[in-house]
Design a protein around this motif. Structure first.
Motif, PDB file in Angstrom:
ATOM      1  N   GLY A  38      -6.646  28.229   8.765  1.00  0.00           N
ATOM      2  CA  GLY A  38      -7.494  29.174   9.492  1.00  0.00           C
ATOM      3  C   GLY A  38      -6.842  29.814  10.688  1.00  0.00           C
ATOM      4  N   LYS A  41      -2.825  33.489   9.158  1.00  0.00           N
ATOM      5  CA  LYS A  41      -1.449  33.769   8.727  1.00  0.00           C
ATOM      6  C   LYS A  41      -1.329  35.163   8.100  1.00  0.00           C
ATOM      7  CE  LYS A  41      -1.378  29.714   6.550  1.00  0.00           C
ATOM      8  NZ  LYS A  41      -2.270  28.877   7.344  1.00  0.00           N
ATOM      9  N   ARG A 288     -11.185  29.919  12.100  1.00  0.00           N
ATOM     10  CA  ARG A 288     -12.178  29.782  11.037  1.00  0.00           C
ATOM     11  C   ARG A 288     -13.334  28.851  11.400  1.00  0.00           C
ATOM     12  NH1 ARG A 288      -9.189  27.865   6.396  1.00  0.00           N
ATOM     13  NH2 ARG A 288      -8.909  30.076   5.926  1.00  0.00           N
ATOM     14  N   GLU A 567     -12.430  30.264   2.245  1.00  0.00           N
ATOM     15  CA  GLU A 567     -13.253  29.655   3.290  1.00  0.00           C
ATOM     16  C   GLU A 567     -14.729  29.809   2.939  1.00  0.00           C
ATOM     17  OE1 GLU A 567     -11.906  31.754   6.769  1.00  0.00           O
ATOM     18  OE2 GLU A 567     -13.221  33.459   6.405  1.00  0.00           O
TER      19      GLU A 567
HETATM   20  N1  LIG Z   1      -6.981  36.889  15.517  1.00  0.00           N
HETATM   21  C1  LIG Z   1      -8.143  36.608  14.923  1.00  0.00           C
HETATM   22  N2  LIG Z   1      -9.288  36.838  15.533  1.00  0.00           N
HETATM   23  C2  LIG Z   1     -10.472  36.572  14.957  1.00  0.00           C
HETATM   24  N3  LIG Z   1     -10.599  36.061  13.717  1.00  0.00           N
HETATM   25  C3  LIG Z   1      -9.489  35.823  13.041  1.00  0.00           C
HETATM   26  C4  LIG Z   1      -8.191  36.072  13.588  1.00  0.00           C
HETATM   27  N4  LIG Z   1      -7.259  35.713  12.684  1.00  0.00           N
HETATM   28  C5  LIG Z   1      -7.949  35.262  11.612  1.00  0.00           C
HETATM   29  N5  LIG Z   1      -9.276  35.340  11.814  1.00  0.00           N
HETATM   30  C6  LIG Z   1     -10.334  34.896  10.881  1.00  0.00           C
HETATM   31  O1  LIG Z   1     -10.181  33.496  10.723  1.00  0.00           O
HETATM   32  C7  LIG Z   1     -10.368  33.115   9.361  1.00  0.00           C
HETATM   33  C8  LIG Z   1      -9.128  32.416   8.827  1.00  0.00           C
HETATM   34  O2  LIG Z   1      -8.083  33.362   8.649  1.00  0.00           O
HETATM   35  P1  LIG Z   1      -7.123  33.290   7.395  1.00  0.00           P
HETATM   36  O3  LIG Z   1      -7.921  32.999   6.168  1.00  0.00           O
HETATM   37  O4  LIG Z   1      -6.245  34.482   7.415  1.00  0.00           O
HETATM   38  O5  LIG Z   1      -6.301  32.020   7.789  1.00  0.00           O
HETATM   39  P2  LIG Z   1      -5.102  31.319   7.060  1.00  0.00           P
HETATM   40  O6  LIG Z   1      -4.090  31.066   8.096  1.00  0.00           O
HETATM   41  O7  LIG Z   1      -4.694  32.070   5.846  1.00  0.00           O
HETATM   42  O8  LIG Z   1      -5.799  29.953   6.658  1.00  0.00           O
HETATM   43  P3  LIG Z   1      -5.567  28.886   5.470  1.00  0.00           P
HETATM   44  O9  LIG Z   1      -4.126  28.544   5.444  1.00  0.00           O
HETATM   45  O10 LIG Z   1      -6.411  27.752   5.915  1.00  0.00           O
HETATM   46  O11 LIG Z   1      -6.101  29.483   4.219  1.00  0.00           O
HETATM   47  C9  LIG Z   1     -10.728  34.383   8.620  1.00  0.00           C
HETATM   48  O12 LIG Z   1     -12.139  34.454   8.555  1.00  0.00           O
HETATM   49  C10 LIG Z   1     -10.163  35.478   9.489  1.00  0.00           C
HETATM   50  O13 LIG Z   1     -10.903  36.675   9.369  1.00  0.00           O
END
Ligand SMILES: Nc1ncnc2c1ncn2[C@@H]1O[C@H](COP(=O)(O)OP(=O)(O)OP(=O)(O)O)[C@@H](O)[C@H]1O
Length: 661
Positions: A38, A41, A288, A567
């Motif tokens: 979350g 990335k 997240r 998620e």
């Molecule tokens: N800078 C930010 N500000 C606000 N919300 C964010 C930000 N970056 C990500 N998010 C939100 O946080 C959540 C998690 O982001 P994302 O799914 O891209 O994470 P991830 O690093 O790919 O996680 P994972 O490896 O657990 O799947 C999403 O709902 C995304 O919209």
């Protein structure tokens, strides 16, 4: 990623510029991004690509003033002048689509899966591909010969067969002129490379052929790899070597989370193989989940469990300021309960979650909460499509288990059930066709109106027969206890659609099915297929749609592995070693149950244990939840597991409860 560093939610605000600076500096610096669940990335990746290429959302123009000075602007100009692109490698096709979707039109980046990347690199070099395949085949042959000669009683029949197959393959490969790769349509033959072959050939050629390394560097000075923890070891190693050879000409950026490694292809401990001169930027936020869930996953990763061999190296995460709540419960009961009992009592856990959170999404049967089980069959039982699942698994086991790639679509021979007939069933309401127009549209979609007789009378007859078939189908599929055979009958009799020949032959075969084999007995393919067809035709038709929904990833049920990257508001993780019957994972052992013999041996030799694997899987599942999380453990010794959980740092005592009776 603009914002003040004083804002706690913006503690990662500088990471994009930091990464851009590694890429644009002279010489460039490869990096490994520490990023947890979350942490955003994908958002970070897209922001980096936008800055490096100077191309913003929806525009193909270079932006007038990039934030980090004009180094990145120059970088983009140089890319264009040299006809180079930044290469981004994702784990799944879907992930590639997400990145390109968010990036918009951007001709300076190429985003694709590792298979496409590898094939782009080697396609057309047929002589090299042949060399690589012959070398890999020779290695496998040598291994098989060694194994055969090492046996006390001499080579077995199986050894001889394996050796003969490798020898024959070498002959066939030597005669093959052209090699192809078709990831979407299954094409077989000596020249058609499988997914795995494309990767191993590319890795082999990168190691052996300086020309290929030069081509790679000339085309792409930057390669960014998402989900690097699960990226095929051999390809990653080959790329690391290419970078080490000329670090000023090619840089790698590895994104991912080693805590979420769930496939066996990736490096066991990625952070430890990163060269010391690489940069290691860090994302510390978890955007997240609510605080309670972020605290739990931090604790899970930080735990000193007996049998753990993997390093605890990682960044502790911070939740967003406004996400200051969240709810976690762990329910523990005895695994000796019957499958029906377990389903009934898991529903009581859902009700307990509804009471604790006040969220109607937790009501049993409400799709607002996601239920995760370890095995597909366990999901199928919970989703009430077990009979169809088991039947189809007998027909083609690989095609019934949805995975992270989203490529599984069910056995080819039953597509008429999963596509044509489900589409037609969508036009039916209460035993009647709800719209003739919609039915005609479905028939058009599957080209069923193209070859009607030209003669007016014959044509009218045919259309009448179709109409009767549709009416019979509508009546059959509206009966809640109808079997697949009953709903299929009007389709087969009228040829309304064109089922696969294998399905037709099985439908018309009236012989009773063979008995299932005794446990541990091998079963011949014909028997297995006959049992599969028989079970399928006798299954409730209503299960077909539920299975299809599951296959397409739209069900509120999923396996632990497949939800990586997703998620959900509310998540229930069902853990049941006994039911899952595997040996790779052991949830009981995360709750104080003693280690198995192989774990003890692996600890001694510092190899991965079931504790390591299960801990990572638990990290993945728990970190999917945004608001609330229920862990349901069916333990061999529920009393002991309950006592363990009460004392464990993971949970507060009030969060631990017996599974309601
Ligand atoms: N800078 C930010 N500000 C606000 N919300 C964010 C930000 N970056 C990500 N998010 C939100 O946080 C959540 C998690 O982001 P994302 O799914 O891209 O994470 P991830 O690093 O790919 O996680 P994972 O490896 O657990 O799947 C999403 O709902 C995304 O919209």
């Amino acid at each position: 990623m603009v914002g003040s560093k004083d804002d706690p939610n913006e503690r990662d605000a500088g990471v994009v510029d930091e990464i851009v600076a590694y890429v644009t500096s002279t010489p460039p610096r490869s990096f490994f991004l520490f990023a947890g669940a979350g942490s955003g990335k994908t958002r970070t990746l897209v922001a980096v690509l936008r800055k490096l290429t100077g191309i913003g959302p929806g525009s193909a123009q270079i932006e007038s003033k990039p934030a980090a000075g004009d180094l990145d602007l120059r970088f983009a100009r140089e890319l264009r002048a040299r006809a180079q692109t930044i290469r981004v490698i994702t784990y799944t096709k879907n992930a590639a689509l997400v990145v390109t979707g968010r990036l918009g039109n951007n001709d300076l980046t190429q985003v694709a899966t590792i298979h496409s990347f590898c094939w782009d690199l080697i396609a057309g070099f047929d002589d090299d591909i042949r060399d690589a395949l012959l070398a890999l085949n020779a290695l496998a042959l040598e291994k098989a010969r060694e194994a055969a000669t090492g046996r006390k009683k001499g080579p077995t029949d199986k050894d001889k067969k394996t050796i003969a197959e490798f020898e024959a393959k070498a002959v066939a490969l030597s005669a093959t002129q052209r090699f192809t790769y078709s990831p979407d349509r299954k094409r077989y033959g000596d020249g058609a490379l499988s997914h795995a072959e494309v990767l191993s050939v590319a890795a082999w050629l990168l190691k052996q052929k300086p020309t290929l390394r030069r081509i790679l560097r000339d085309q792409h000075p930057v390669i960014l790899i998402d989900e690097s923890q699960d990226t095929m070891k051999s390809v990653l190693d080959a790329l690391l070597e290419v970078v080490a050879e000329a670090p000023s000409r090619l840089m790698l950026g590895l994104l991912g989370d080693h805590r979420q490694r769930i496939y066996m292809d990736g490096h066991a401990d990625l952070p430890s193989i990163i060269p010391p001169e690489w940069a290691t930027p860090k994302l510390e936020m978890n955007h997240r989940s609510q605080r309670r869930i972020v605290d739990l996953i931090n604790e899970i990763w930080d735990s000193d469990l007996e049998g753990r061999t993997q390093s605890k190296k990682a960044v502790r995460q911070h939740p967003r300021e406004e996400k200051s709540s969240g709810l976690v419960r762990v329910f523990i009961g005895g695994t000796a309960a019957t499958p029906e009992e377990k389903l009934r009592r898991e529903a009581l856990c859902e009700s307990a979650m509804e009471a604790a959170t006040g969220a109607a999404e937790w009501r049993p049967g409400n799709p607002g909460h996601k239920i995760l089980a370890l095995e597909h069959a366990l999901v199928a039982r919970r989703g009430d499509f077990l009979q169809v699942f088991e039947a189809l698994a007998l027909l083609d086991p690989d095609s019934v288990r949805p995975d992270a790639t989203g490529d599984t679509s069910g056995p080819a021979a039953v597509q008429v059930l999963l596509r044509e007939m489900i589409d037609l069933a969508d036009c039916v309401n209460g035993g009647q066709v709800s719209s003739d127009f919609a039915v005609t549209e479905v028939l058009h979609r599957y080209d069923r109106l193209l070859n009607l007789p030209a003669d007016g009378e014959a044509r009218a007859q045919q259309l009448k027969a179709y109409q009767r078939a549709v009416e019979d189908f509508a009546a059959a599929c509206s009966n809640p206890s109808a079997t697949v055979r009953e709903v299929l009958a009007p389709i087969v009799q009228s040829s309304l659609f064109e089922p696969d020949k294998r399905l037709l032959a099985a439908f018309n075969d009236t012989r009773p099915p063979p008995d299932a084999p005794e446990s541990r007995q091998k079963e011949g393919v014909e028997n297995r297929l006959a049992r599969g067809w028989h079970t399928l035709f006798a299954s409730p038709w209503s299960q077909i749609r539920r299975f299809k929904t599951y296959l397409s990833g739209n069900s509120h049920l999923a396996t632990h592995q497949v939800v990586k990257g997703s998620e959900f508001e509310h998540v229930m993780v069902v853990m049941d070693d006994e039911d899952a019957g595997g040996f790779l994972f052991a949830y009981d052992r995360l709750f104080g149950s003693p280690l198995g013999d192989s774990d003890v041996k692996n600890v001694e030799t510092h190899k991965e244990t079931s504790i390591d694997r299960t801990l990572r899987l638990l990290y993945v599942t728990c970190s999917r939840a945004k608001e609330s999380l229920a862990l349901v453990l069916w333990a061999r010794d529920a009393g002991q597991a309950l006592a363990y959980a009460q004392k464990n740092k993971w949970f507060l005592p009030a969060e631990v409860q017996p599974i309601p009776e």
